[in-house]
Design an enzyme around this catalytic site. Structure first.
Site, PDB file in Angstrom:
ATOM      1  N   ASN A 129      -7.566   3.574 -18.660  1.00 36.74           N
ATOM      2  CA  ASN A 129      -6.532   3.920 -19.646  1.00 36.74           C
ATOM      3  C   ASN A 129      -6.052   5.475 -19.414  1.00 36.74           C
ATOM      4  O   ASN A 129      -5.531   5.998 -20.235  1.00 36.74           O
ATOM      5  CB  ASN A 129      -7.275   3.794 -21.017  1.00 36.74           C
ATOM      6  N   ALA A 130      -6.156   5.969 -18.249  1.00 36.01           N
ATOM      7  CA  ALA A 130      -5.688   7.229 -17.951  1.00 36.01           C
ATOM      8  C   ALA A 130      -5.205   7.251 -16.369  1.00 36.01           C
ATOM      9  O   ALA A 130      -5.934   7.404 -15.616  1.00 36.01           O
ATOM     10  CB  ALA A 130      -6.854   8.382 -18.032  1.00 36.01           C
ATOM     11  N   ARG A 271      17.436  -8.918  20.457  1.00 37.14           N
ATOM     12  CA  ARG A 271      17.985 -10.346  19.630  1.00 37.14           C
ATOM     13  C   ARG A 271      19.552 -10.314  20.024  1.00 37.14           C
ATOM     14  O   ARG A 271      20.125  -9.410  19.609  1.00 37.14           O
ATOM     15  CB  ARG A 271      17.766 -10.126  18.292  1.00 37.14           C
ATOM     16  N   GLN A 339      16.060  -6.906   6.725  1.00 37.63           N
ATOM     17  CA  GLN A 339      17.331  -7.632   6.746  1.00 37.63           C
ATOM     18  C   GLN A 339      18.040  -7.628   8.133  1.00 37.63           C
ATOM     19  O   GLN A 339      18.583  -8.614   8.485  1.00 37.63           O
ATOM     20  CB  GLN A 339      18.333  -6.715   6.094  1.00 37.63           C
ATOM     21  N   GLU A 366      -0.075   9.589  -5.956  1.00 32.52           N
ATOM     22  CA  GLU A 366       0.038  11.164  -6.053  1.00 32.52           C
ATOM     23  C   GLU A 366       1.141  11.290  -7.038  1.00 32.52           C
ATOM     24  O   GLU A 366       1.831  12.564  -6.729  1.00 32.52           O
ATOM     25  CB  GLU A 366       0.488  11.719  -4.468  1.00 32.52           C
TER      26      GLU A 366
END
Length: 382
Positions: A129-130, A271, A339, A366
């Site tokens: 909770n922190a 490709r 993509q 962080e």
């Protein structure tokens, strides 16, 4: 600021690059699949001096600056962000705190073996909770004779289940508030009352980095393991360490994006579609060009902040800004990399899907994106 690397930095960069590609890379697939940090890396990292880059030679370090440390972080992060995260948590957060705020005895017992890679540490601040609100932690440490008794739970702790010691943030006197009533303690993981309640599995990314939940139930810690004295400045000591960690995180984030776009470039050149390599298609060229431009700008900013930190300059706002820029650049690059690869980008035959998952953590760890914006606003007087 001189953008040219010194001879020492060039040597560390090449050594780190060779180590990352020849030693770490072959371990990545297994580490990611099993969600386990390759423990055999620690002593090898220690032998090469990578765990002691910013620390004095008297403790086994090489006494280099933050820029040099970030050069190492960049090379490892290009190969595996998860492994880089565990290494950086140990060096940037844990060892940094011990060096700056520990007694000479604590340095000998934890910093020296930490630099050697024979004793690994974790920093335990976050709780169920922190998170961003560090003042909201509920873990307590009560003085009892020549010991402190710790009670509480810590969550999302990097190296939590593989470390031999944990630096724990706890309230020694909550009535004094976080600024005066919070302290840090070095807890050996064989201490009575310490337990790794669970190792977290199924993370979106950084799967090779160990993450755990820790429980302290009437955990007995010798008073000599109080870190940073009895002034209750644990809040400030932790924040200072997180600043250094954030600067390294910025470099790591950019490195993830660069690894993704480099993989996309290699794929695009091999490709073929419409009778030519897709790298000849303007649509692909624009994606790559824009991604590289964003990444280069983010890298320059990230290393500028590392330089400022090395010079002892105030850089809280700059570190936060650099994190926002790095996060955006990396996520853009990873998105476009997938993509470009199309269906291949969506499966694990190529590493870009891992880079995409790893980049997502940069908006949280962080200090979240929202917290960075608050830091910037505060520095601007808003």
């Amino acid at each position: 600021m001189d953008f040219n690397l010194t001879e020492e930095q060039q040597m560390i960069q090449q050594t780190a690059r060779d180590f990352a590609n020849e030693v770490i890379l072959p371990l990545v697939d297994k580490a990611e699949k099993e969600e386990q940090f390759p423990m055999e890396l620690w002593p090898r990292l220690g032998e090469l001096g990578f765990l002691g880059i910013p620390f004095p030679e008297e403790y086994g370090g090489i006494a280099a600056d933050k820029v040099t440390h970030c050069i190492f972080v960049e090379e490892v992060s290009k190969v595996c962000a998860g492994i880089a995260a565990s290494i950086d948590a140990h060096c940037d957060l844990v060892l940094n705190i011990v060096y700056k705020h520990g007694t000479e005895d604590q340095r000998q017992r934890y910093l020296v073996p930490g630099i050697e890679g024979t004793k690994i540490g974790a920093l335990a601040i976050t709780e169920p909770n922190a998170g961003s609100d560090m003042a909201a932690i509920s873990t307590t440490a009560k003085k009892q004779g020549d010991s402190y008794v710790l009670n509480g739970t810590k969550l999302f702790i990097t190296n939590g289940s593989i470390g031999q010691f944990v630096i724990v943030c706890a309230y020694t006197d909550k009535s004094l508030g976080s600024k005066k009533g919070m302290s840090l303690f070095i807890v050996d993981t064989d201490a009575p009352g310490f337990k790794v309640s669970r190792k977290l599995h199924g993370k979106l990314g950084h799967r090779s980095s160990d993450t755990a939940e820790l429980v302290f139930e009437n955990c007995m810690v010798p008073a000599e393991n109080l870190l940073g004295g009895e002034e209750g400045k644990g809040f400030y000591h932790a924040l200072a360490a997180l600043l250094g960690g954030r600067i390294s995180q910025n470099v790591k984030t950019v490195a993830i994006g660069r690894a993704a776009i480099d993989a996309a470039i290699e794929y695009a050149q091999s490709r073929k579609a419409f009778g030519q390599p897709i790298s000849k298609l303007q649509a692909i060229q624009f994606k790559i060009s824009q991604a590289v431009a964003k990444l280069e700008a983010a890298k320059a900013f990230a290393f500028k902040v590392a330089w400022m930190y090395s010079q002892g300059m105030k850089c809280h706002a700059e570190a936060a800004m650099a994190k926002l820029v790095a996060t955006d650049a990396a996520q853009y690059a990873c998105y476009e990399a997938i993509q470009i690869l199309g269906g291949y980008g969506y499966v694990d035959e190529y590493p870009v899907e891992r880079y995409y998952r790893d980049a997502r953590l940069s908006t949280i760890t962080e200090g979240t994106t929202e917290v960075q914006s608050l830091i910037i606003a505060k520095e601007l007087g808003l």
